[in-house]
Design a protein around this motif. Sequence first.
Motif, PDB file in Angstrom:
ATOM      1  N   ALA A  73       5.205   4.388  -8.827  1.00 23.70           N
ATOM      2  CA  ALA A  73       4.848   3.856  -7.504  1.00 23.70           C
ATOM      3  C   ALA A  73       4.165   4.924  -6.651  1.00 23.70           C
ATOM      4  O   ALA A  73       3.187   4.637  -5.948  1.00 23.70           O
ATOM      5  CB  ALA A  73       6.097   3.331  -6.807  1.00 23.70           C
ATOM      6  N   ASP A  74       4.646   6.167  -6.719  1.00 19.58           N
ATOM      7  CA  ASP A  74       4.044   7.249  -5.934  1.00 19.58           C
ATOM      8  C   ASP A  74       2.679   7.648  -6.467  1.00 19.58           C
ATOM      9  O   ASP A  74       1.869   8.221  -5.737  1.00 19.58           O
ATOM     10  CB  ASP A  74       4.974   8.466  -5.936  1.00 19.58           C
ATOM     11  N   SER A  75       2.415   7.362  -7.748  1.00 18.83           N
ATOM     12  CA  SER A  75       1.137   7.741  -8.361  1.00 18.83           C
ATOM     13  C   SER A  75       0.032   6.737  -8.076  1.00 18.83           C
ATOM     14  O   SER A  75      -1.148   7.055  -8.238  1.00 18.83           O
ATOM     15  CB  SER A  75       1.297   7.875  -9.883  1.00 18.83           C
ATOM     16  N   ALA A  76       0.394   5.517  -7.681  1.00 20.62           N
ATOM     17  CA  ALA A  76      -0.601   4.467  -7.468  1.00 20.62           C
ATOM     18  C   ALA A  76      -1.471   4.803  -6.256  1.00 20.62           C
ATOM     19  O   ALA A  76      -0.952   5.155  -5.195  1.00 20.62           O
ATOM     20  CB  ALA A  76       0.092   3.123  -7.262  1.00 20.62           C
ATOM     21  N   PRO A  77      -2.807   4.701  -6.401  1.00 18.72           N
ATOM     22  CA  PRO A  77      -3.683   4.990  -5.257  1.00 18.72           C
ATOM     23  C   PRO A  77      -3.563   3.934  -4.171  1.00 18.72           C
ATOM     24  O   PRO A  77      -3.402   2.747  -4.448  1.00 18.72           O
ATOM     25  CB  PRO A  77      -5.088   4.979  -5.881  1.00 18.72           C
ATOM     26  N   VAL A  78      -3.596   4.389  -2.921  1.00 20.55           N
ATOM     27  CA  VAL A  78      -3.513   3.506  -1.759  1.00 20.55           C
ATOM     28  C   VAL A  78      -4.683   3.823  -0.845  1.00 20.55           C
ATOM     29  O   VAL A  78      -4.963   5.001  -0.568  1.00 20.55           O
ATOM     30  CB  VAL A  78      -2.177   3.695  -1.003  1.00 20.55           C
ATOM     31  N   VAL A  79      -5.377   2.793  -0.364  1.00 16.86           N
ATOM     32  CA  VAL A  79      -6.518   2.994   0.520  1.00 16.86           C
ATOM     33  C   VAL A  79      -6.064   3.718   1.791  1.00 16.86           C
ATOM     34  O   VAL A  79      -5.072   3.342   2.425  1.00 16.86           O
ATOM     35  CB  VAL A  79      -7.154   1.638   0.885  1.00 16.86           C
ATOM     36  N   GLY A  80      -6.773   4.800   2.131  1.00 16.72           N
ATOM     37  CA  GLY A  80      -6.447   5.550   3.333  1.00 16.72           C
ATOM     38  C   GLY A  80      -5.465   6.684   3.105  1.00 16.72           C
ATOM     39  O   GLY A  80      -5.182   7.449   4.034  1.00 16.72           O
ATOM     40  N   ARG A  81      -4.937   6.806   1.869  1.00 19.11           N
ATOM     41  CA  ARG A  81      -4.000   7.885   1.574  1.00 19.11           C
ATOM     42  C   ARG A  81      -4.625   8.838   0.575  1.00 19.11           C
ATOM     43  O   ARG A  81      -5.201   8.419  -0.425  1.00 19.11           O
ATOM     44  CB  ARG A  81      -2.697   7.320   1.002  1.00 19.11           C
ATOM     45  N   ALA A  82      -4.533  10.129   0.868  1.00 21.47           N
ATOM     46  CA  ALA A  82      -5.121  11.124  -0.032  1.00 21.47           C
ATOM     47  C   ALA A  82      -4.443  11.070  -1.397  1.00 21.47           C
ATOM     48  O   ALA A  82      -3.236  10.820  -1.501  1.00 21.47           O
ATOM     49  CB  ALA A  82      -4.967  12.516   0.571  1.00 21.47           C
ATOM     50  N   LEU A  83      -5.244  11.314  -2.454  1.00 19.77           N
ATOM     51  CA  LEU A  83      -4.703  11.324  -3.811  1.00 19.77           C
ATOM     52  C   LEU A  83      -3.966  12.643  -4.045  1.00 19.77           C
ATOM     53  O   LEU A  83      -4.570  13.714  -4.062  1.00 19.77           O
ATOM     54  CB  LEU A  83      -5.826  11.159  -4.829  1.00 19.77           C
ATOM     55  N   HIS A 129      -1.858  -1.633 -15.800  1.00 17.85           N
ATOM     56  CA  HIS A 129      -1.625  -0.347 -15.149  1.00 17.85           C
ATOM     57  C   HIS A 129      -1.657  -0.490 -13.625  1.00 17.85           C
ATOM     58  O   HIS A 129      -1.191   0.403 -12.914  1.00 17.85           O
ATOM     59  CB  HIS A 129      -2.708   0.666 -15.560  1.00 17.85           C
ATOM     60  N   ASP A 130      -2.237  -1.577 -13.141  1.00 14.46           N
ATOM     61  CA  ASP A 130      -2.406  -1.773 -11.700  1.00 14.46           C
ATOM     62  C   ASP A 130      -1.114  -2.333 -11.114  1.00 14.46           C
ATOM     63  O   ASP A 130      -0.825  -3.530 -11.225  1.00 14.46           O
ATOM     64  CB  ASP A 130      -3.578  -2.730 -11.440  1.00 14.46           C
ATOM     65  N   LEU A 131      -0.332  -1.474 -10.472  1.00 15.47           N
ATOM     66  CA  LEU A 131       0.975  -1.893  -9.969  1.00 15.47           C
ATOM     67  C   LEU A 131       0.856  -2.929  -8.862  1.00 15.47           C
ATOM     68  O   LEU A 131       1.708  -3.810  -8.742  1.00 15.47           O
ATOM     69  CB  LEU A 131       1.750  -0.674  -9.456  1.00 15.47           C
ATOM     70  N   ALA A 132      -0.211  -2.853  -8.059  1.00 10.46           N
ATOM     71  CA  ALA A 132      -0.389  -3.829  -6.986  1.00 10.46           C
ATOM     72  C   ALA A 132      -0.600  -5.226  -7.550  1.00 10.46           C
ATOM     73  O   ALA A 132      -0.050  -6.203  -7.046  1.00 10.46           O
ATOM     74  CB  ALA A 132      -1.561  -3.420  -6.095  1.00 10.46           C
ATOM     75  N   VAL A 133      -1.399  -5.315  -8.613  1.00 10.37           N
ATOM     76  CA  VAL A 133      -1.636  -6.607  -9.251  1.00 10.37           C
ATOM     77  C   VAL A 133      -0.352  -7.129  -9.882  1.00 10.37           C
ATOM     78  O   VAL A 133       0.003  -8.298  -9.732  1.00 10.37           O
ATOM     79  CB  VAL A 133      -2.753  -6.490 -10.313  1.00 10.37           C
ATOM     80  N   VAL A 134       0.364  -6.259 -10.583  1.00 11.96           N
ATOM     81  CA  VAL A 134       1.617  -6.670 -11.232  1.00 11.96           C
ATOM     82  C   VAL A 134       2.618  -7.181 -10.200  1.00 11.96           C
ATOM     83  O   VAL A 134       3.265  -8.216 -10.396  1.00 11.96           O
ATOM     84  CB  VAL A 134       2.211  -5.492 -12.027  1.00 11.96           C
ATOM     85  N   GLU A 135       2.755  -6.468  -9.096  1.00 10.69           N
ATOM     86  CA  GLU A 135       3.701  -6.886  -8.063  1.00 10.69           C
ATOM     87  C   GLU A 135       3.305  -8.231  -7.463  1.00 10.69           C
ATOM     88  O   GLU A 135       4.157  -9.059  -7.141  1.00 10.69           O
ATOM     89  CB  GLU A 135       3.782  -5.820  -6.966  1.00 10.69           C
ATOM     90  N   ALA A 136       1.982  -8.460  -7.333  1.00 15.31           N
ATOM     91  CA  ALA A 136       1.506  -9.690  -6.702  1.00 15.31           C
ATOM     92  C   ALA A 136       1.701 -10.914  -7.580  1.00 15.31           C
ATOM     93  O   ALA A 136       1.975 -12.002  -7.076  1.00 15.31           O
ATOM     94  CB  ALA A 136       0.034  -9.542  -6.320  1.00 15.31           C
ATOM     95  N   VAL A 137       1.565 -10.764  -8.906  1.00 17.34           N
ATOM     96  CA  VAL A 137       1.573 -11.932  -9.789  1.00 17.34           C
ATOM     97  C   VAL A 137       2.897 -12.144 -10.511  1.00 17.34           C
ATOM     98  O   VAL A 137       3.119 -13.221 -11.068  1.00 17.34           O
ATOM     99  CB  VAL A 137       0.440 -11.849 -10.833  1.00 17.34           C
TER     100      VAL A 137
END
Length: 321
Positions: A252-262, A210-218
Amino acid sequence: MTTALKLTDLSKTFPVGKRLFGPAKGMVRAVQPLSLSVEEGETLGIVGESGCGKSTLARMLVGLLPPSTGTIEINGAPLDAADPALFGRKIQYVFQDPISSLNPRKTIRQIMEAPLKHLHGMSAAERDARIREIFAAVNLREEFLDRYPHEFSGGQAQRIGIARALAADARILILDEPVSALDVSVQAQVLNLLADLKQKFGLTYLFISHDLAVVEAVSDRVAVLYFGAVVEVGPAEQIFAQPKHPYTKLLADSAPVVGRALVAPEGRETELPDPLNPPPGCAFSARCPYASAECRQAPPPLEQQSDGVWAACYHPLSETA
């Protein structure tokens, strides 16, 4: 390149509301007929919301569930669903919860020996040498072999789970949320280990998360699933930077980003498709801002949109943006 894994029209349907006599009240198609191929040494990420069919697909690939239709080929040879040992020698599963995936009544040595005995018929000396080799590869001490699963942390247990998968000598690993149950710092260690093992043993990965950042990285490529169907597939760096399917953009828009409001990209009243009564057209049409009458009549085919990117959409974002 050589194709390691090829899926052709693979699907899975479950009966619901079983009766004592007579047919079930209904049928739910958890995975729509899909076709995918994965090259040797590639990491294919698979993403989608809960209930989109990711884990059902994974269980079919390792023989835990028989497919309703379609075929699975590894290195050009079809797998026989009636022979679970054939699956075990070709493809292995790394589970989401590392502790519960290990038998609590057996020592780690006994767990590790099982695939070496039953899949390869190794002698005691051969098993001992193979286990030492694998434990060294996953950075675990040999003294751990005589302990039980409850004595380990989540990160250590996941390394043991990876070692067990490697013991079968399979070259394709299904990684089903392999780091979601781990602390962030431990996640990085396990992901780095997976990258090293892939290089060392020439492995091919299907990475479900479910973690899009991890999926994109690997991942080298990413397949996006919605309502049991592939709606977009392409290179990882393009899928989330320039999505073609509105559902991919929603993820992509649903993924939480540090510093951005949910902020929820959809309202609470958003209707999800009824699996017992699926819509006749695109399953995402009720949630899509670009949906037209055409979208509600027939499901769109998966078609090439740009170099390496395929999307099942009548109005891809490149045309509507």
